[in-house]
Design an enzyme around this catalytic site. Structure first.
Site, mmCIF file in Angstrom:
data_model
loop_
_atom_site.group_PDB
_atom_site.id
_atom_site.type_symbol
_atom_site.label_atom_id
_atom_site.label_comp_id
_atom_site.label_asym_id
_atom_site.label_seq_id
_atom_site.Cartn_x
_atom_site.Cartn_y
_atom_site.Cartn_z
ATOM 1 N N PHE A 16 83.342 -13.103 -14.474
ATOM 2 C CA PHE A 16 84.641 -12.846 -13.863
ATOM 3 C C PHE A 16 85.502 -12.177 -14.936
ATOM 4 C CE2 PHE A 16 88.929 -14.124 -12.431
ATOM 5 C CZ PHE A 16 88.856 -13.665 -11.127
ATOM 6 N N ASP A 43 81.825 -21.870 -17.603
ATOM 7 C CA ASP A 43 82.875 -21.738 -16.594
ATOM 8 C C ASP A 43 82.289 -22.206 -15.266
ATOM 9 O OD1 ASP A 43 84.515 -20.850 -14.517
ATOM 10 O OD2 ASP A 43 85.185 -19.084 -15.632
ATOM 11 N N TYR A 66 90.990 -25.117 -7.265
ATOM 12 C CA TYR A 66 91.486 -24.662 -5.956
ATOM 13 C C TYR A 66 90.395 -24.079 -5.060
ATOM 14 C CZ TYR A 66 92.119 -20.512 -8.963
ATOM 15 O OH TYR A 66 91.949 -19.515 -9.876
ATOM 16 N N LYS A 67 89.157 -24.092 -5.532
ATOM 17 C CA LYS A 67 88.066 -23.604 -4.694
ATOM 18 C C LYS A 67 87.408 -24.811 -4.010
ATOM 19 C CE LYS A 67 87.365 -19.718 -7.891
ATOM 20 N NZ LYS A 67 87.910 -18.605 -7.108
ATOM 21 N N ARG A 104 81.733 -11.414 1.006
ATOM 22 C CA ARG A 104 81.429 -12.696 0.379
ATOM 23 C C ARG A 104 81.747 -13.821 1.352
ATOM 24 N NH1 ARG A 104 84.257 -14.780 -5.183
ATOM 25 N NH2 ARG A 104 85.893 -15.170 -3.672
#
Lengths: 399, 399
Positions: free
Chosen positions: A131, A200, A225-226, A374
């Protein structure tokens, strides 16, 4: 309705009926009529959050005011909530602390790793498919600690390790492709080479077992938050393995990481434990919303979540193959379970327009530049009928 | 009731009746029967916050989900709210960005200052009386940029500046004593010496005019949970003067500070403007609670707030002198208006026990180690009768 569609619809209903985790959906508030496959970007709203947040605002802040730092447990929330997340990461208590953004925690972790590394080692291996923010932050941390960033494909890390490798920064699951990297093997190789590992976990924690302690990971970060459903921009976490805590030397030594924060002394003495990963005053509204959100995990085993996740993505792939004209999408995510996270990424022409059309038809995934659709599968609130409808709708878009 | 008490009570009522800002108290929800003089630690709850937060949670997160990043303006909140705060700091739009904690912003600012400074300069002057976290962070920033920290009393800064001074970090108002430092004069001296200034505004912003642009300040940080009433641990802000933005080189270059965040490109290209002070995903619940809280400032001039603040602290001192036995407390805060922030600090024996007793009697201030009673006056919701009652209660404690 075609026979094929009818069969898959029936299968989906059977799979949902047999799904022990299916009832967990009641723990969330979801919009009507929408199939939400973007929980790998922003998790859905757990049902207990609105009431808890209202109480934090009106009573704990509005009435108790400053007393809440003690009486409402605000001060110790970062480590308390860290311990609540720890089992999902395979971490024993006292090693996870919540606060700041993932990027900020990554900076602490990479600088911390550079300082834990054996003196004289100059290389920081960084996941070449990472990312972007991880790469930017790694570059900054390297610049400020004298390391040299070497981009490496995750699978090539074992071969790239050497006596000059100080640390390795990797994503557990690739945000674009959904590829799951081999954390146990890469961590073992890094340890054998004397390098410090930073993982990560943004796209794996809450979707599959991580096993930080079992695999000897040194440092890790992740967002909440995922798959953890903490809310938009909810605070991230930092894992510092117990064996490194006494030597963890944070580049962000705020008063919250001091051994005696209220002594207000001019000299910095770091606190023991993961607490030394804290920095400034924690963001209480978001922090306590996250704590309430984590109640959705009560009694849930991450191994069961993983089993459902794989079943969901397998079934989604089967439906995509059944409903879509051949050759319209290319599967980016690996088919092998050992290499798959909890999302399916499909490459297609005109991906942005396809995703807009899907969203208009009530199937929410997301688009990743330049050509990726996605679809995230969050087993706590997504079922097999959702997967079937999503693939069927995608078929209609290609209609 | 003594004559003296009766006279001061009457004076308080008259002052409150003549106070144009008195009606602003309706914009806050305060607990019944409490005199709250700790708004310099945690500001009171603005009345509009609970409803706004409930909407953000239930509708923007729960219903709109990922769409809210665009449709609800989440993505641009850090700079939008920065522009809402800017007038309180005397800053033109485009120079303030909200997010992260004060400590993290201070790290960005001090490292940024070191990188803006003329090459070869080696000294970082740091307020020797600073809030501890500022000193810890300054030490870390100095270590990572090759600077040497030199502690200096703020008043001594002009004399300590020289050709080796790279940057100066100062608090506008001292958190313990309430002393207001001379920002215009110190900033001018630093500029004349070619040094970059970083001001910490935690204890001044929202209490008095700051005049960042007018005085030529280079960089500044501050929290939003004191005089700005953003809520516990609400996100802090970073001011980057327009003339430095193109050269501001953040040590925390997250994807949110990228010129094209959604291009997800491996190379870092910083955004224009204050946006380059952003880092990771912003903490939306706390951020939007802050935005709602700032509505309490609608139509309020900071000059009027300052005038009332000085009148309140003058009157409180008068009451303290009238109600307390001589010699029981020592005034720590300067009497001169030009040297006073918006708090009164009193040194006393057994300060912790005195404050506990005051709180038990409904007067909330705070205790600062080892011997300071601290009373913060927040003109938006504290009145003259509050000041009189606080001093009278303190007199009873000593009674």
């Amino acid at each position: 309705m075609s026979e094929r569609q009818s069969l898959l619809g029936t299968r989906a209903a059977e799979l949902d009926a047999a799904d022990d985790l299916g009832k967990l959906r009641e723990r969330f508030t979801l919009p009507d009529g929408v199939v939400y496959l973007d929980g790998n970007s922003l998790g859905a709203l757990p049902a207990g959050v609105p009431g808890r947040v209202a109480d934090v605002v009106a009573r704990e802040w509005g009435e108790l005011l400053i007393r809440s730092w003690d009486e409402s447990g605000w001060w110790t929330a970062p480590e308390r909530i860290g311990d609540r997340i720890a089992p999902l990461l395979g971490a024993a208590p006292g090693q996870v602390v919540v606060g700041d953004s993932t990027s900020v925690n990554l900076f602490k972790a990479v600088v911390g790793a550079a300082r834990l590394a054996a003196p004289g080692r100059g290389e920081l291996l960084v996941d070449a498919t990472t990312f972007p923010t991880d790469g930017y932050i790694a570059q900054s941390a390297a610049r400020m600690t004298g390391l040299r960033v070497v981009p490496v494909e995750p699978a090539a890390v074992p071969g790239a390790l050497g006596p000059d490798t100080a640390a390795v920064l990797l994503n557990h699951v690739d945000y674009r492709t959904g590829r799951l990297h081999d954390l146990p093997a890469i961590t073992a190789a890094a340890r054998a080479a004397g390098a410090v590992t930073v993982w990560d976990l943004c796209h794996s924690a809450g979707a599959l077992p991580v096993g930080l302690d079992a695999h000897g990971v040194d440092l890790a970060v992740g967002c909440t938050y995922k798959y953890l459903n903490g809310g938009p921009g909810s605070p991230a976490y930092l894992y510092i393995a117990a064996r490194h805590q006494a030597d963890f030397d944070s580049p962000l030594p705020g008063w919250n990481s001091h051994a005696e924060p209220f002594a207000m002394s001019p000299g910095f003495v770091p606190a023991d434990g993961a607490v030394r990963g804290r920095v400034g005053t924690p963001d209480i509204l978001s922090m306590l919303a996250l704590e309430a959100a984590l109640e959705a995990w009560d009694g849930v085993r991450i191994e069961d979540v993983r089993a459902k996740s794989l079943a969901l993505t397998d079934f989604f792939l089967e439906c995509v193959e059944a409903y879509l004209p051949a050759g319209r999408v290319e599967l980016v995510t690996p088919r092998a379970h050992a290499e798959r996270g909890s999302q399916i990424s499909l490459r297609t022409d005109d991906a942005a327009a396809v995703m807009r059309e899907l969203v208009a038809r009530g199937v929410v995934g997301d688009f990743r530049h330049p050509d990726v659709l996605r679809f995230g599968f969050t087993p706590l609130y997504v079922g097999f009928a959702d997967a079937e409808r999503a693939a069927r709708t995608l078929g209609h878009v290609y209609g």
